[in-house]
Design a protein around this motif. Structure first.
Motif, short mmCIF file in Angstrom:
data_model
loop_
_atom_site.label_atom_id
_atom_site.label_comp_id
_atom_site.label_asym_id
_atom_site.label_seq_id
_atom_site.Cartn_x
_atom_site.Cartn_y
_atom_site.Cartn_z
N VAL A 100 0.86 -1.18 0.00
CA VAL A 100 0.00 0.00 0.00
C VAL A 100 0.90 1.23 0.00
CG1 VAL A 100 -1.65 1.34 1.33
CG2 VAL A 100 -1.90 -1.14 1.20
N ARG A 101 0.68 2.13 -0.95
CA ARG A 101 1.43 3.39 -1.01
C ARG A 101 0.45 4.53 -0.69
NH1 ARG A 101 5.96 4.40 -5.08
NH2 ARG A 101 6.75 5.25 -3.13
N PRO A 102 0.53 5.06 0.53
CA PRO A 102 -0.46 6.06 0.97
C PRO A 102 -0.48 7.30 0.08
CG PRO A 102 0.84 5.25 2.83
CD PRO A 102 1.51 4.74 1.58
N LYS A 103 -1.65 7.95 0.05
CA LYS A 103 -1.80 9.19 -0.69
C LYS A 103 -0.97 10.28 -0.01
CE LYS A 103 -5.82 10.25 -2.48
NZ LYS A 103 -5.64 9.88 -3.89
N PRO A 104 -0.40 11.20 -0.78
CA PRO A 104 0.41 12.26 -0.18
C PRO A 104 -0.44 13.23 0.65
CG PRO A 104 0.13 12.65 -2.53
CD PRO A 104 -0.44 11.29 -2.25
N CYS A 105 0.13 13.71 1.73
CA CYS A 105 -0.53 14.68 2.60
C CYS A 105 0.00 16.07 2.25
CB CYS A 105 -0.24 14.34 4.07
SG CYS A 105 -1.06 15.43 5.24
#
Length: 249
Positions: A100-105
Motif C-alpha cells: 500500500v502506497r499512501p496518498k500524499p498529505c
C-alpha cells in the motif's frame, strides 16, 4: 511501514493429510525440490528451495517504490512454489504480498477524489498522518446523480483504522455515520491518530440508499495541543516567556 526495499523471511511448513496418523517413515522421507516464481517485478526471491518435513525458510525482497505510484493501489503479487518433479502441476503453495502506497498529505490534508457511489459501495484510501498530528476529521461533500439529484440527504459511513505496536485493533479505529445533505458538507470526527503510520479511510453510502450519490471527501489532520500552564504577569510592565509550537504543515 517502510518506503524502502525490504527483505522478509518466509517459512513454508508442509502439512500431511491425517497428520496425527501419518506414518513416521512417510514424514521422514518427504522431500520436494521447489521452484520459486514471483508474479510481479517488484517482488524477488531465490530460484529454488528444498522443502522437507521440517519446513523451509527463504527470503523475499520487496521494493514498494517499484510497485506503483504514490497514492495508488493497493498492489498485490504472489510468490509461487512449484514441484520441479511435476512441471505441469499447479503451485504447491502461494505466498501473497500486498503493498500500500499512501496518498500524499498536502498542508495537513488528503483529498479523496469525487466518485459515484452505489448503495452499499465502499471506497478505501490510505494516508499517513504527518509528524505532529494528533487527531483527524473527515469532511464529506455530497451531490445527487441523475434521478437521485435533489433527494435531500444520504446516509454516509466513514470508517478509519490504524495499527500500532502493543495496541489493540480498536484503539485507533472509528466508525461514524451521519446524514449528508446534497450540496453541503458533513464533518466526521474520527478521533486520535498515530503520526507516521499508515491509516485506512473507508467512505461508503448506506446499503439502504435508493439512488447513487456523488461523494468527495477530505481528510484533515490536527496537531496536538499542549497545555501552557499558568502564566503569571506581575505588574503592568511584566514580561513572561511562553513556548509556542506549530507543525510545518
Amino acid at each position: 511501514e517502510t518506503d524502502k526495499p525490504r527483505e522478509v523471511a518466509i517459512t513454508v511448513l508442509p502439512r500431511f493429510q491425517d497428520d496425527a496418523h501419518a506414518p513416521a517413515s512417510a514424514k521422514a522421507d518427504f522431500r520436494r525440490d521447489v521452484r520459486l516464481e514471483t508474479t510481479a517485478p517488484w517482488v524477488a526471491c531465490g530460484p529454488n528451495v528444498v522443502l522437507t518435513r521440517g519446513g523451509k525458510a527463504f527470503n523475499v525482497k520487496i521494493d514498494p517504490t517499484r510497485a506503483g505510484d504514490v497514492g495508488e493501489g493497493p498492489f498485490v503479487a504472489e510468490v509461487l512454489g512449484y514441484d520441479d518433479a511435476k512441471p505441469g502441476a499447479g503451485p504447491l503453495f502461494r505466498v501473497p504480498v500486498t503493498v500500500v502506497r499512501p496518498k500524499p498529505c498536502v498542508s495537513g490534508e488528503v483529498e479523496v477524489a469525487s466518485k459515484t457511489y452505489a448503495a452499499g459501495e465502499i471506497r478505501r484510501v490510505f494516508a499517513t498522518p504527518p509528524p505532529g498530528a494528533a487527531s483527524a476529521v473527515v469532511k464529506v461533500r455530497c451531490a445527487g446523480v441523475g434521478d437521485g439529484a435533489g433527494l435531500g440527504r444520504r446516509l454516509v459511513h466513514v470508517a478509519t483504522v490504524q495499527l500500532a505496536p502493543q495496541e489493540s485493533y480498536d484503539t485507533f479505529a472509528a466508525h461514524k455515520r451521519a446524514w449528508v445533505h446534497d450540496g453541503e458538507e458533513t464533518v466526521y470526527d474520527v478521533g486520535a491518530v498515530v503520526p507516521g503510520r499508515t491509516m485506512e479511510i473507508c467512505v461508503s453510502q448506506d446499503w439502504n440508499s435508493l439512488e447513487p450519490a456523488e461523494l468527495a471527501a477530505t481528510v484533515s489532520f490536527r496537531p496536538a495541543g499542549r497545555p501552557a500552564g499558568d502564566v503569571v504577569l506581575r505588574g503592568t510592565r511584566s514580561i513572561a516567556p511562553m513556548a509556542l509550537e506549530a507543525p510545518d504543515w
